[in-house]
Design a protein around this motif. Structure first.
Motif, short mmCIF file in Angstrom:
data_model
loop_
_atom_site.label_atom_id
_atom_site.label_comp_id
_atom_site.label_asym_id
_atom_site.label_seq_id
_atom_site.Cartn_x
_atom_site.Cartn_y
_atom_site.Cartn_z
N ARG A 249 -18.90 1.72 -14.31
CA ARG A 249 -18.73 1.89 -12.79
C ARG A 249 -18.13 0.75 -12.11
O ARG A 249 -17.07 0.95 -11.35
N LEU A 250 -17.92 -0.30 -12.89
CA LEU A 250 -17.05 -1.48 -12.30
C LEU A 250 -15.50 -1.37 -12.73
O LEU A 250 -14.78 -1.41 -11.79
N LEU A 251 -15.36 -0.42 -13.90
CA LEU A 251 -14.14 -0.15 -14.11
C LEU A 251 -13.48 0.74 -13.17
O LEU A 251 -12.25 0.87 -12.84
N ARG A 252 -14.44 1.72 -12.91
CA ARG A 252 -13.64 3.05 -12.16
C ARG A 252 -13.44 2.41 -10.84
O ARG A 252 -12.35 3.00 -10.34
N GLN A 253 -14.08 1.55 -10.10
CA GLN A 253 -13.83 0.68 -8.99
C GLN A 253 -12.39 0.20 -9.01
O GLN A 253 -11.46 0.69 -8.31
N LYS A 254 -11.98 -0.41 -10.09
CA LYS A 254 -10.76 -1.16 -10.17
C LYS A 254 -9.75 0.05 -10.37
O LYS A 254 -8.55 -0.13 -9.88
N PHE A 255 -9.95 1.00 -11.24
CA PHE A 255 -8.91 2.24 -11.59
C PHE A 255 -8.61 2.72 -9.96
O PHE A 255 -7.43 2.98 -9.65
N GLN A 256 -9.71 3.33 -9.59
CA GLN A 256 -9.51 3.81 -7.98
C GLN A 256 -8.76 2.96 -7.30
O GLN A 256 -7.83 3.46 -6.34
N LEU A 257 -8.66 1.57 -7.20
CA LEU A 257 -8.15 0.69 -6.21
C LEU A 257 -6.73 0.57 -6.71
O LEU A 257 -5.88 -0.04 -5.98
N GLY A 258 -6.38 1.15 -7.86
CA GLY A 258 -5.09 1.16 -8.46
C GLY A 258 -4.70 -0.28 -9.07
O GLY A 258 -3.48 -0.71 -8.96
N LEU A 259 -5.57 -1.23 -9.23
CA LEU A 259 -5.56 -2.60 -9.62
C LEU A 259 -4.83 -2.61 -10.86
O LEU A 259 -3.96 -3.54 -11.26
N PHE A 260 -5.02 -1.58 -11.94
CA PHE A 260 -4.35 -1.65 -13.24
C PHE A 260 -2.75 -1.19 -13.14
O PHE A 260 -2.04 -1.77 -13.93
N ASP A 261 -2.55 -0.67 -12.04
CA ASP A 261 -1.10 -0.01 -12.00
C ASP A 261 -0.26 -1.14 -10.87
O ASP A 261 1.00 -1.38 -11.42
N ASN A 262 -0.90 -1.64 -10.14
CA ASN A 262 -0.26 -2.53 -9.12
C ASN A 262 -1.40 -3.65 -8.42
O ASN A 262 -2.03 -3.14 -7.32
N PRO A 263 -1.54 -4.76 -9.13
CA PRO A 263 -2.61 -5.40 -8.49
C PRO A 263 -2.00 -6.52 -7.23
O PRO A 263 -2.38 -7.40 -6.70
N PHE A 264 -0.60 -6.40 -7.28
CA PHE A 264 0.11 -7.26 -6.35
C PHE A 264 0.52 -7.04 -5.07
O PHE A 264 0.14 -5.78 -4.59
N VAL A 265 0.58 -8.16 -4.18
CA VAL A 265 0.89 -7.76 -2.83
C VAL A 265 2.36 -8.31 -2.33
O VAL A 265 2.84 -9.14 -3.14
N ASP A 266 3.11 -7.75 -1.68
CA ASP A 266 4.34 -8.31 -1.21
C ASP A 266 4.40 -9.39 -0.28
O ASP A 266 4.03 -9.42 1.00
N GLU A 267 4.34 -10.46 -0.76
CA GLU A 267 4.34 -11.72 0.15
C GLU A 267 5.30 -11.80 1.41
O GLU A 267 5.06 -12.46 2.38
N SER A 268 6.38 -11.24 1.17
CA SER A 268 7.52 -11.23 2.29
C SER A 268 6.96 -10.29 3.62
O SER A 268 7.67 -10.49 4.54
N LYS A 269 5.86 -9.52 3.21
CA LYS A 269 5.45 -8.73 4.44
C LYS A 269 4.21 -9.27 5.02
O LYS A 269 3.72 -8.68 6.27
N VAL A 270 3.61 -10.28 4.54
CA VAL A 270 2.09 -10.78 4.83
C VAL A 270 2.14 -10.98 6.39
O VAL A 270 1.46 -10.44 7.38
N ASN A 271 3.10 -11.88 6.91
CA ASN A 271 3.35 -12.23 8.28
C ASN A 271 3.43 -11.14 9.20
O ASN A 271 3.29 -11.24 10.36
N GLU A 272 4.11 -10.10 8.74
CA GLU A 272 4.35 -8.74 9.60
C GLU A 272 3.29 -8.05 9.76
O GLU A 272 3.11 -7.43 10.81
N ILE A 273 2.26 -8.04 9.27
CA ILE A 273 1.05 -7.42 9.01
C ILE A 273 -0.17 -8.25 9.54
O ILE A 273 -0.84 -7.65 10.47
N VAL A 274 -0.66 -9.28 9.11
CA VAL A 274 -1.89 -10.14 9.42
C VAL A 274 -1.48 -11.08 10.61
O VAL A 274 -0.55 -11.53 10.80
N GLY A 275 -2.39 -10.50 11.60
CA GLY A 275 -2.17 -11.17 13.17
C GLY A 275 -1.17 -10.58 13.66
O GLY A 275 -0.62 -11.01 14.65
N LYS A 276 -0.77 -9.28 13.43
CA LYS A 276 0.37 -8.55 14.13
C LYS A 276 -0.05 -8.29 15.71
O LYS A 276 -1.21 -8.17 16.04
N GLU A 277 0.69 -8.53 16.53
CA GLU A 277 0.53 -8.59 17.95
C GLU A 277 -0.27 -7.57 18.48
O GLU A 277 -1.32 -7.52 19.16
#
Length: 651
Positions: free
Chosen positions: A435-463
């Motif tokens: 069950r715990l692995l299924r959630q990780k796979f469904q979230l796509g974490l095994f294929d891409n666990p990373f975020v685009d740091e260059s876009k964070v300030n464009e999204i979080v707290g967007k006007e």
């Protein structure tokens, strides 16, 4: 044919077969996202395509292959996991996030996270890969930086299993201990306020904003929604739910979960929802919260147990990824009076069998281990009904009840001990690991666990996100009394006396004066009263327990002001306040569910209108509160304001 020739022919056949299998593995159309290949340090190239080589063996394992079915990937990975790795996966604990974004330090970390080791320590020592975050740096870019570094660190473990980061709600303007600091994120009213508005479109938009902002910084599991029903008005956690009406709560919860998870089932663009607290934590005796040893259990004098299940049935329809039981003991409802996470009738018979729930069940935080808070002060594990059991036996009972994961704990050695002692089978552990692995796979974490740091300030707290949050604060305000159509305030050159407000903000709307006698009107902001339980546990003293009415000097001070000058009373309802005298003598009574001074002024001075309807009734006396049935909604005698009450401005 000689044995040697047979061997070589078989070897050649196997080589051809394995090669074909590898080619089959890479013929799918899905590719590892570019950002994952850019940030990953474990890569291998096969037939001209690059993959993440998580176990660093130079080949493409099934669990590493984005084009393989999830169930096949789970099976392959589990075949490679050892007992210690499985045990580590069953625990989720708090992790500090330093203000400099480094993995080793706890610079600037305060609150409960300051007591926890850096996440990398639990990765190294306990092979854990689930963590929750509390206080976060003001700079959201730093959060994303920390997150990416943590995922890169996890890549270096034996199997490269990615980390899942979880969080309690952090998108509300709140004055309650249960809402995390929303700095950097959009600030909406509390969930009771969203219930006061009752707009599914707004709930949809709110969930979409939370989803996007969580994704941007790497939070992939929401320890919410909370869908407990507010049938006991003294309970301290009312502000985290949607009020006392089961159907309203169900409607809003279903919308929220489906949007957060990215659709009818959890997707790689979604946030896994851990819906809580099964089977409903609202009916606590005398409103005393079961975080603490002075709790007295959940009681059902109205025989209304099933009513509290209605919101959860909606959550199951929405395919919530996980469920968190609460700490309370369902007194007299099951074959033994033990807390929910230890209760096999609650978890296995009701949740697993009746509702066919196959997702993750995570015990609430701290059910196994006592926590020292200081000299001679210990916060006992929330092992109510099984306090006599050892830590290892508590662990066994939670697993046998049907739970998969332990919240707020880092004790995988207990699971390992149980297996080695023959008290727990590895086969039973495998059920939870799937069950715990299924959630990780469904979230796509095994294929891409990373975020685009260059876009964070464009999204979080967007006007536009921030503005919708502010609108929710204003729309959720609930007008309960408006003598003489006092609101909206529209007279020019008004003189206003204020209490508990920022004068620089109010002065944008009227002239602020120093005394009530000088004023045309007074505006005061109040909080629903609460009274700390007498205890050495400073965390318990911060919970909003106790009576709901103002006492003696404080009440007299308020009433004297109401007698002196026409007064607009704005009260924050994190619980249902008992305020009959204040309601009677005020010129205006208007409630909020988390709102800034600016938002309050925008409503009072008519730049926008209040739309709220009470998500719970306001009792007329503490005697009426005491006489209510803990598990029954809107049942106090002669309530001051009924559930659903709220008036509009006259246009």
């Amino acid at each position: 044919m000689s044995k040697i020739k047979v061997y070589y022919i078989m070897s050649a056949f196997l080589s051809i077969n394995i090669g074909c299998q590898n080619l089959n593995q890479i013929t799918g159309n899905r590719k590892i996202p570019a950002i994952a290949l850019e940030k990953s340090s474990v890569k291998t190239e096969i037939a001209g395509r690059v993959y993440r080589d998580l176990n660093n063996n130079g080949k493409l394992d099934i669990y590493e292959d984005i084009n393989q079915p999830i169930e096949a990937r789970i099976k392959d990975l589990m075949s490679q996991m050892n007992l210690k790795e499985k045990a580590g996966m069953m625990f989720i604990d708090g992790a500090p996030v330093s203000e400099d974004g480094t993995l080793e330090s706890k610079k600037g970390v305060t609150g409960p996270a300051a007591r926890r080791p850096p996440a990398i320590q639990n990765i190294d020592e306990s092979l854990m890969n689930h963590f929750n975050v509390w206080g976060l740096p003001d700079n959201v870019h730093t959060i994303a930086t920390w997150y990416n570094k943590l995922q890169q660190y996890a890549e270096k473990t034996r199997l490269g299993i990615p980390v899942t980061i979880a969080s309690d709600p952090r998108h509300h303007f709140s004055k309650n201990i249960f809402s995390l600091d929303a700095r950097g994120f959009s600030q909406f009213c509390e969930t009771t306020g969203l219930a006061a508005i009752g707009d599914e479109k707004l709930m949809n938009d709110f969930a979409e904003i939370v989803r996007q902002e969580y994704l941007a910084v790497g939070i992939r599991e929401a320890l919410h929604p909370q869908i407990d029903l507010a049938t006991e008005p003294r309970w301290p956690r009312i502000n985290g739910g949607f009020g006392e009406d089961a159907k309203l709560s169900a409607k809003l919860a279903k919308t929220y979960i489906e949007v957060m998870q990215g659709g009818k089932s959890l997707s790689e663009n979604g946030i896994a929802c851990m819906t809580k607290h099964f089977p409903g934590g609202g009916p606590q005796k005398n409103g005393l919260d079961p975080h603490f040893e002075f709790q007295q259990g959940q009681i059902y004098p109205g025989e209304n147990f099933d009513y509290h299940l209605i919101p959860f049935e909606a959550a199951f329809e929405a395919n919530t990824s996980a469920i968190m039981p609460y700490y309370g003991i369902p007194v007299g409802q099951t074959d033994e009076d033990v807390a929910m996470s230890f209760n096999k009738m609650i978890i296995t018979e009701l949740l697993r069998k009746k509702y066919n729930f196959e997702g993750i069940v995570c015990a609430d935080w701290g059910c196994i281990t006592d926590v020292p808070l200081g000299p001679d002060v210990v916060w006992p594990a929330r092992a109510w009904g099984v306090e006599h059991l050892s830590e290892v036996d508590r662990t066994l009972k939670i697993i046998e009840a049907g739970c998969d994961q332990f919240g707020g704990e880092a004790r995988p050695e207990l699971v390992i001990q149980l297996v080695k002692d023959g008290k727990l089978s590895e086969e039973r552990i495998d059920t939870s690991i799937k069950r715990l692995l299924r959630q990780k796979f469904q979230l796509g974490l095994f294929d891409n666990p990373f975020v685009d740091e260059s876009k964070v300030n464009e999204i979080v707290g967007k006007e536009e996100f921030v503005q919708l949050g502010i609108q929710s604060q204003q729309r959720s305000m609930t007008l309960l009394k408006n003598d003489g159509s006092t609101l909206p305030l529209s007279i020019n050159n008004l003189k206003i006396y204020i209490e508990n407000m920022d004068s620089t903000i109010v002065s944008e709307y009227a002239t602020v004066v120093n005394t009530p006698e000088e004023a045309d009107f007074a505006i005061i902001r109040l909080n629903t009263p609460w009274y700390p339980v007498e205890t050495n546990n400073f965390i318990a003293r911060g919970f909003h327990h106790g009576d709901l009415d103002f006492k003696r000097e404080e009440k007299e001070k308020i009433l004297q002001l109401l007698k002196t000058v026409p007064t607009i009373v704005n009260i924050y309802l994190d619980r249902p306040a008992v305020i009959p005298e204040i309601a009677n003598r005020s010129k205006v009574l208007i409630a909020d569910f988390g709102a800034s001074d600016k938002s309050v002024c925008e409503v009072l001075f008519g730049n926008t209108s209040p739309e709220g309807k009470l998500p719970f009734e306001l009792p007329s006396s503490m005697e009426a509160v005491a006489n209510q049935k803990t598990d029954v909604p809107y049942d106090s005698e002669n309530p001051l304001f009924r559930f659903g009450f709220g008036i509009k401005y006259i246009k």
